[in-house]
Structure formats: C-alpha cells, structure tokens
Write a protein that holds these residues in place. Sequence first.
Motif, short mmCIF file in Angstrom:
data_model
loop_
_atom_site.label_atom_id
_atom_site.label_comp_id
_atom_site.label_asym_id
_atom_site.label_seq_id
_atom_site.Cartn_x
_atom_site.Cartn_y
_atom_site.Cartn_z
N SER A 1 -7.12 7.59 -0.03
CA SER A 1 -6.94 6.29 -0.69
C SER A 1 -5.57 6.20 -1.36
N PRO A 2 -5.11 4.99 -1.67
CA PRO A 2 -3.77 4.81 -2.23
C PRO A 2 -3.55 5.46 -3.59
N ASN B 1 0.85 -1.20 0.00
CA ASN B 1 0.00 0.00 0.00
C ASN B 1 0.88 1.25 0.00
N LYS C 1 0.17 4.36 0.39
CA LYS C 1 -0.13 5.31 1.44
C LYS C 1 0.59 4.94 2.73
N TYR D 1 -1.36 8.50 -3.77
CA TYR D 1 0.03 8.18 -3.46
C TYR D 1 0.71 7.49 -4.64
#
Length: 407
Positions: A354-355, A189, A191, A358
Amino acid sequence: MKKTVLLFPFLLIIFCCRAQYKNDNLLFKTVYPESLCGELKKYPGALILDVRSAGEFNDTSFSTGLNIGRLKNAINIDVRELPKQLHSLDAYKDKPVFVYCSHSQRSRRASKLLADSGFHYVININGGMTAIRALDDDQVPCSKTLLETKNKYAVIPATDLCRQWKDHQKNIILLDVRPDSAWQHITSNPKVNAMGSFKNTMHIALDELSSQINNLPGNKEIILTDNFGADAAKAASLLVDKGFAKVSVLLEGIDRWLLTSNKNTSCKGLYIPAVSYSIISSAEFGNLVKDKTDHLILDVRTQDEVSNKAKESYKNIGHMKNAVNIPYTELASRDNEIQSYRNKPVYVYAFSGSPEAYMAANTLVQKGFTNIKLLAGGLFNIRWTAANVVNMNHLDDLVTDVPSENK
C-alpha cells in the motif's frame, strides 16, 4: 493528462480471502511448483481443480493481468460455487485432488473445504498459477506439456526477461505502456511513482498505442511492461491483432519484479530505480536482517493494525519481531525518536504494498535518513513468501503475534 487507474488483482484477491496457512500439511498437503511435475507423474489419474473465476480459467477475465493460462486437463469450479458443486466431485474423495488458483489464497480455502468434506488426499499448489509462470522451464521441466492458454502472446517471468536482455538485446524491443503520469512518476500515488523502468525502454501509453503502432519494428520481439501486468496484456492483444508475431508480457509487471529477488548477474543494470531509497523483496529482507541487530525495523501501520484491532480483520496479521511502530501519519513529527538510525539501515514496512510505506520512505528521505530500505509487499508478502516459495519458510520466524484466525 490521463489519470492513472490502478488495478491490484492480487490485493483484491487476498483481501476477500483471509490469508491462512495453519492448515498446510496438516488438513491438506502442499506442493511447490518446482515439485509439481514429479507429483503429477506419480498420480496420472488425479483431479486438477482450478478454483479461479471462469474468466481467469478461459483467459477472458476483466482483470487482464490474471489471464495467464491454465493447467491442462484441469476442471474449473469457482471457489464461490464450490460448496454447491461438491457433489460433482464425489468420485475423487479417495483420489488425489490438486487445487490451484492465481496466488494460492483461494485454493487454500477450497482445499480446506474439500478436506473438511471428506476428501482424503487434497494437495494445494503453493503460489498458484502466478508462481508456476514465474519459474523457467528448468525449474518446471514439464511446463510445455503442463500449461495451455488461449492468449496469442507469451507471458514471461523475470528470468526470461533477464536472459533476453543479456543474450538478445539487438532482437528485442522493451515497450512500457504505463500512462504518461506513471511513466513520469507524477501520479498522486507514491507507490506508482516509486516504480522504476528497464534500461533502453521505449514508452508509449496504452491509450496512445493504436495511433503510434507504426513506430514499432515488426521484425523484433516486443516485450511489454507496465506496473501490474494488466495494461501490458491489453497492449499485447492489440499488437497481435495488428499482425505483430512476437509479443510477450512481463508477468505482473514491475510490481512482481520488485516483490521477487532479481539481483542475479544477468540482470545487473537492467532495472533503473525511480527513487533514492531501496525497494527490497522479502527474501532480500530476510538475508539482510539475519544475525544483525544494528538496524531499525519500522512499522508504519496504525496502532490498531499493529495490535491486531483493525476493523478489517484480514489486516490483523501480527508484526515483525523487534519492530518499532510509528504510524506514517505521525512520522514527520516523531522522527526525532529514531535519529540514532539516521545513517543506519531502516527497514520500512506496512501491511502490504500500500502507499503508506512509500509515503513514510519519502518522509524519511526528506528528513535526511540515508539508508532507507522499503519492504515490497509489506508484512503480508513476508508471510505469503514463507508459505509459498521453496526454502523461504524461515521468514515466518520474523513475524510474531499473529491471531489464530489469521495464522
């Protein structure tokens, strides 16, 4: 290596409770936590209604990061049960009713229900319990008499962490209990990988804490940190059970730290970033783009989300004014469209934390963009901050094209 398990209690709450602010100070009144002491003092016979789950109310929730105490003398009716229990509140139809939850999403639903049901003086507490806990005693002077908890550890805001770090470094231990993969920034992930740490922090993963507990000094205060607050709360309970007397948890972890502005001088040098781009709060974003045009605001959501056609209707919340939309999945092949901003500020945002944002920031860095600033919490947090944080309502002017059902 144990996989990182992500719990986003705030996101789980907001997704099931559509973010609506259009009824504020029209259908019901609102009050900021900074003014709550004074308002409660005006109405000593008021009802304080907590519409969180019974677990949150009693500090026994499975989402341990949401076990942050309650307001004294509050009664608890879960917002999901409120329609069936309205009759039990009939005596308060002509009296003040203060309503709160964790982040002021469920409480707005409850406040609307009460107002629509003939309650004449409903007051929503902006930001909920997390906003109250995020302030220090100077900002909520009645906090010592207003708050109660069954937790045997303290939950502290970022301001308290700054103060402790500045004035009492020799007397505290900062302990991060994230999984090894999150601490090393090697999860799947982006983030989680982008979340930094605090200076001079010791790391012991939660699942290893029991076996390493003897490595911790018993004569110092231990301040626990993690990504979102849940693991730190579990670690705090463990330490208290093992006889540690002074244990604190950073409210909602590093995630909330990034969502709020902590750039005051007492915090300078405390937070160590994990990525080369900046992660900025909604307040910082508002200040940076104010009266400026030589920058790019990049919306990396899907075209359906930007045009308010997403299947998940809660995602249809408009877009930033003057934003350019390039979905994050197309950014690597379309970066030529924004090459003129290669060395200028590029503000990246998605729906929330949310990812996707990122991923987009990582792509831009790899493509040679030198001034990337990612908006923590995305578009959702801009609107949430505008509605729930004092003196931040101007942020709402940065957003346009919000459908009426989500205003």
